[in-house]
Design an enzyme around this catalytic site. Structure first.
Site, short mmCIF file in Angstrom:
data_model
loop_
_atom_site.label_atom_id
_atom_site.label_comp_id
_atom_site.label_asym_id
_atom_site.label_seq_id
_atom_site.Cartn_x
_atom_site.Cartn_y
_atom_site.Cartn_z
N HIS A 1 0.85 -1.19 0.00
CA HIS A 1 0.00 0.00 0.00
C HIS A 1 0.88 1.23 0.00
CE1 HIS A 1 -3.15 2.85 1.13
NE2 HIS A 1 -3.97 1.96 0.61
N GLU B 1 -7.86 -5.18 -0.29
CA GLU B 1 -8.44 -5.98 -1.39
C GLU B 1 -8.38 -7.47 -1.11
OE1 GLU B 1 -10.02 -4.15 -3.17
OE2 GLU B 1 -8.90 -2.79 -4.48
#
Ligand code: ACO
Length: 367
Positions: free
Chosen positions: A251, A306
């Protein structure tokens, strides 16, 4: 001296916001001061919409008014080839709606609620139209929250309660996330005094890419290819050696586990749709984290939202090409909240670029 180029804009602060705190070091996410794990466990998406748009936790647990699809939105959806990606259909439906509605400047919370409620109606209608079915009358799902309405608009049936609750928690977790690429897009569009529907259309386009919202279906493909935890190490080593990225990890902001991944893992555990599939995900995650730490010792690459989003969306019965549209419907809350804030406090967003092309030169003389 010329300013240094920062093409990913890391560390650039382009807005002050009171909407959410994304604390990448501590792995914390707060919506207007409330922690994401608490909101996912005890709140509801429709209430979170009120919190994001109006600034305070709504006193009552009400659902958003349902949106009906106008004939022009329906004919825009019916005019598309059935093979188009549902996320493209969603962008098209919102665009048709915006063209017809001609939303005034400045944007307001009522317009935002309309666009949030439009999402499930548009996505559900396209999912049915491409299968040769009639869209569901939105009024039939009006008693449900926005997440339950998405399931209803797709199936035409009252959703299973556990599935609707799980999708509602997923929507809550995905409602808002600071100045990510799609939200920044809405702020750029709103900064020009364009309308709210245009801002949402632009955001849907930004969300489509696999580095942003396009990952959960790839997480599913990845787990399908691995198939068994005994193959995980070999499969992951091979992917990393080929320079591929593991979907659902890494991320830009979080240097530790994404708190949304932790919240969604709990949602997946509570839903318990497919215990073997969830166990495979948990086991593969352990192997992936170990190998990613070996692969990039200087760069913390942890589980992102996700990864378990894919398990939850699969568990509520969505087809993989509806994963990112579901994310887009949920994120419309954050997009529109940022548009309102940008319209109130922001100024035209217009960064510079450094020209590195040829010096001034004469046009070639015609031969
Ligand atoms: N698997 C393997 N390697 C990775 C991964 C990954 N998932 N993520 C980053 N890396 C590596 C990169 O290859 C790069 O290596 P290099 O320096 O040798 O080129 C290094 O780590 C740094 O990567 P960046 O691309 O600079 O990191 P950035 O902050 O730009 O990327 C991103 C963040 C896009 C999420 C990235 O981690 C990624 O591609 N992850 C996989 C896709 C994914 O899960 N997307 C969903 C994100 S969550 C969301 O948007 C809602």
């Amino acid at each position: 001296m010329a300013a240094e180029v920062n093409s990913g804009l890391e560390g650039v602060v382009a807005a002050e916001t009171t909407i959410s705190l994304v604390d990448g070091q501590a792995g914390r996410l707060l919506y207007r001061g409330y922690e994401i794990g608490d909101l996912a466990a005890h709140g509801s998406y429709d209430r979170v919409v009120g919190l994001l748009l109006d600034g305070e936790w709504p006193a009552r647990d009400e659902v958003l008014p349902a949106a009906s699809l106008t004939p022009s939105v329906l004919s825009a959806l019916r005019g598309l080839p059935t093979s188009v990606a549902p996320l493209d259909a969603m962008r098209t439906g919102i665009s048709a709606y915006g063209a017809e509605r001609r939303l005034d400047w400045p944007p307001n919370a009522e317009q935002a609620r309309e666009l949030i409620a439009l999402g499930p109606a548009v996505v559900g209608a396209f999912a049915r139209v491409r299968d040769g079915k009639q869209p569901v009358d939105s009024a039939e799902g009006a008693h449900l929250g926005v997440a339950g309405r998405l399931l209803h608009a797709i199936s035409g049936e009252e959703p299973d309660e556990a599935q609707a609750r799980a999708l509602d928690a997923y929507f809550t977790v995905c409602a808002e996330h600071g100045l990510n690429a799609s939200t920044f897009t809405t702020r750029v569009i709103t900064s020009t005094q364009s309308d709210l529907a245009s801002a949402v259309c632009g955001a849907v386009g930004a969300l489509k890419g696999r580095l942003h919202g396009g990952a959960p279906s790839e997480v599913r493909d990845q787990l399908t290819q691995i198939g068994d935890v005994d193959h995980a190490e070999q499969w992951i080593r091979g992917a990393l050696a080929r320079g591929e990225r593991l979907m659902g990890f890494g991320h830009r902001v979080y240097k530790t586990m994404d708190p949304r991944a932790a919240a969604l893992r709990q949602v997946a555990e509570r839903l318990a749709a497919d215990a073997d599939w969830l166990q495979l995900a948990i086991d593969v995650e352990d192997v992936a984290l170990r190998l990613l730490a070996e692969h990039k010792p200087d760069r913390p690459l942890k589980t992102n939202v996700e990864y378990y989003a894919s398990i939850v969306l699969d568990g509520v019965g969505l087809l993989t090409d509806l994963y990112t549209p579901a994310f887009a419907v949920a994120r419309t809350a954050g997009w529109t909240a940022h548009s309102l804030e940008q319209a109130e406090h922001g100024r035209l967003i217009r960064p510079d670029s450094r020209y590195v092309g040829p010096e001034q030169r004469p046009l070639p003389t015609p031969a």
